[in-house]
Design a protein around this motif. Structure first.
Motif, mmCIF file in Angstrom:
data_model
loop_
_atom_site.group_PDB
_atom_site.id
_atom_site.type_symbol
_atom_site.label_atom_id
_atom_site.label_comp_id
_atom_site.label_asym_id
_atom_site.label_seq_id
_atom_site.Cartn_x
_atom_site.Cartn_y
_atom_site.Cartn_z
ATOM 1 N N ARG A 1 0.855 -1.192 0.000
ATOM 2 C CA ARG A 1 0.000 0.000 0.000
ATOM 3 C C ARG A 1 0.884 1.233 0.000
ATOM 4 N NH1 ARG A 1 -4.057 -1.965 4.630
ATOM 5 N NH2 ARG A 1 -5.070 -3.582 3.436
ATOM 6 N N MET A 2 0.661 2.067 -1.012
ATOM 7 C CA MET A 2 1.460 3.280 -1.133
ATOM 8 C C MET A 2 0.526 4.459 -1.401
ATOM 9 S SD MET A 2 4.679 2.082 -3.422
ATOM 10 C CE MET A 2 4.040 0.709 -4.352
ATOM 11 N N ASP A 3 0.968 5.628 -0.985
ATOM 12 C CA ASP A 3 0.205 6.817 -1.326
ATOM 13 C C ASP A 3 0.563 7.244 -2.749
ATOM 14 O OD1 ASP A 3 2.681 8.018 -1.109
ATOM 15 O OD2 ASP A 3 2.198 9.169 0.682
ATOM 16 N N GLU A 4 -0.064 8.349 -3.202
ATOM 17 C CA GLU A 4 0.130 8.783 -4.586
ATOM 18 C C GLU A 4 1.573 9.177 -4.888
ATOM 19 O OE1 GLU A 4 -2.276 10.048 -2.579
ATOM 20 O OE2 GLU A 4 -4.024 9.040 -3.440
ATOM 21 N N VAL A 5 2.240 9.798 -3.917
ATOM 22 C CA VAL A 5 3.617 10.225 -4.120
ATOM 23 C C VAL A 5 4.534 9.011 -4.263
ATOM 24 C CG1 VAL A 5 5.541 11.507 -3.107
ATOM 25 C CG2 VAL A 5 3.222 12.398 -2.910
ATOM 26 N N ARG B 1 14.274 6.717 -4.872
ATOM 27 C CA ARG B 1 14.666 7.520 -3.706
ATOM 28 C C ARG B 1 14.978 8.966 -4.100
ATOM 29 N NH1 ARG B 1 11.880 4.907 -0.723
ATOM 30 N NH2 ARG B 1 12.460 2.759 -0.502
ATOM 31 N N ILE B 2 15.632 9.160 -5.233
ATOM 32 C CA ILE B 2 15.920 10.519 -5.700
ATOM 33 C C ILE B 2 14.620 11.265 -5.973
ATOM 34 C CG2 ILE B 2 16.845 11.854 -7.652
ATOM 35 C CD1 ILE B 2 19.149 9.811 -7.751
ATOM 36 N N TRP B 3 13.671 10.602 -6.610
ATOM 37 C CA TRP B 3 12.388 11.254 -6.919
ATOM 38 C C TRP B 3 11.669 11.621 -5.638
ATOM 39 C CZ3 TRP B 3 7.182 11.402 -6.540
ATOM 40 C CH2 TRP B 3 6.487 12.060 -7.562
ATOM 41 N N VAL C 1 7.735 5.205 -7.598
ATOM 42 C CA VAL C 1 8.002 3.852 -8.088
ATOM 43 C C VAL C 1 7.807 3.789 -9.598
ATOM 44 C CG1 VAL C 1 7.151 1.469 -8.032
ATOM 45 C CG2 VAL C 1 7.506 2.712 -5.905
ATOM 46 N N ASN C 2 6.791 4.475 -10.094
ATOM 47 C CA ASN C 2 6.552 4.523 -11.542
ATOM 48 C C ASN C 2 7.737 5.172 -12.254
ATOM 49 O OD1 ASN C 2 5.336 4.370 -14.025
ATOM 50 N ND2 ASN C 2 3.977 6.103 -13.666
ATOM 51 N N ALA D 1 18.951 -2.042 -8.632
ATOM 52 C CA ALA D 1 19.688 -0.980 -7.937
ATOM 53 C C ALA D 1 19.335 0.390 -8.495
ATOM 54 C CB ALA D 1 21.192 -1.223 -8.047
ATOM 55 N N SER D 2 19.263 0.505 -9.818
ATOM 56 C CA SER D 2 18.938 1.810 -10.405
ATOM 57 C C SER D 2 17.490 2.200 -10.115
ATOM 58 C CB SER D 2 19.209 1.808 -11.910
ATOM 59 O OG SER D 2 18.409 0.847 -12.558
ATOM 60 N N LYS D 3 16.583 1.227 -10.072
ATOM 61 C CA LYS D 3 15.194 1.540 -9.722
ATOM 62 C C LYS D 3 15.118 2.068 -8.300
ATOM 63 C CE LYS D 3 10.696 -0.465 -8.986
ATOM 64 N NZ LYS D 3 9.981 -1.675 -8.682
ATOM 65 N N PHE D 4 15.840 1.436 -7.386
ATOM 66 C CA PHE D 4 15.854 1.886 -5.999
ATOM 67 C C PHE D 4 16.401 3.300 -5.891
ATOM 68 C CE2 PHE D 4 18.202 2.359 -2.007
ATOM 69 C CZ PHE D 4 17.176 2.184 -1.104
ATOM 70 N N VAL D 5 17.538 3.552 -6.553
ATOM 71 C CA VAL D 5 18.176 4.872 -6.476
ATOM 72 C C VAL D 5 17.279 5.943 -7.104
ATOM 73 C CG1 VAL D 5 20.113 6.238 -7.349
ATOM 74 C CG2 VAL D 5 20.523 4.003 -6.339
#
Length: 146
Positions: free
Chosen positions: A60-64, A139-141, A69-70, A132-136
């Motif tokens: 469960r995630m909020d819109e942000v 997090r940056i976003w 993640v998108n 790894a790039s998806k995670f980074v």
């Protein structure tokens, strides 16, 4: 406490990386196990990797968080493509990959040819770069938006 740990995203990420490393280690450094046992272990690890991958994305995630993640999912493929292009055209990276996996491919006399092991190693490497790039990027976003 245990429920909080098992529901956290880092726990899923650590478990996923550990299973990927176990898969690669068993595939490359198989002890004197029969091929049926090795195949069964690899199939079980594949099912666990798939289950954890699906479970870690169904939170469960909020819109942000969904937007982050998108963004990370869409743009993380550029890291894999960049890695593959550097692997094709950048000599020091080729030498490094060859020093890691070249000896494995040349030393294999088992039922799995060295070229197949190299292909699977490349696939696992690309998956690790993608995760790894998806995670980074996620997090940056999030860091920029909150």
């Amino acid at each position: 406490m245990l429920t909080k740990l098992t529901d956290s995203r880092p726990a899923f990420d650590i478990a996923l990386v550990a299973l990927l490393l176990a898969f690669g280690a068993i595939l490359i450094n198989r002890p004197d196990l029969p091929s049926v046992v090795t195949a069964a272990i690899l199939i079980v690890l594949t099912v666990l990797i798939t289950a954890i991958g699906v479970r870690r994305e169904n939170k469960r995630m909020d819109e942000v968080e969904l937007a982050a993640v998108n963004f990370g999912s869409r743009w993380s493929i550029t890291a894999v493509v960049s890695f593959m292009l550097m692997l094709c055209f950048f000599g020091p990276l080729q030498d490094g990959i060859d020093s890691i996996f070249g000896a494995v491919a040349g030393a294999r006399n088992g039922p799995i040819p060295g070229t197949v092991l190299i292909f699977i190693s490349g696939l696992l490497s690309a998956l690790v770069v993608l995760l790894a790039s998806k995670f980074v990027l996620t997090r940056i976003w999030l860091w920029n938006k909150r």
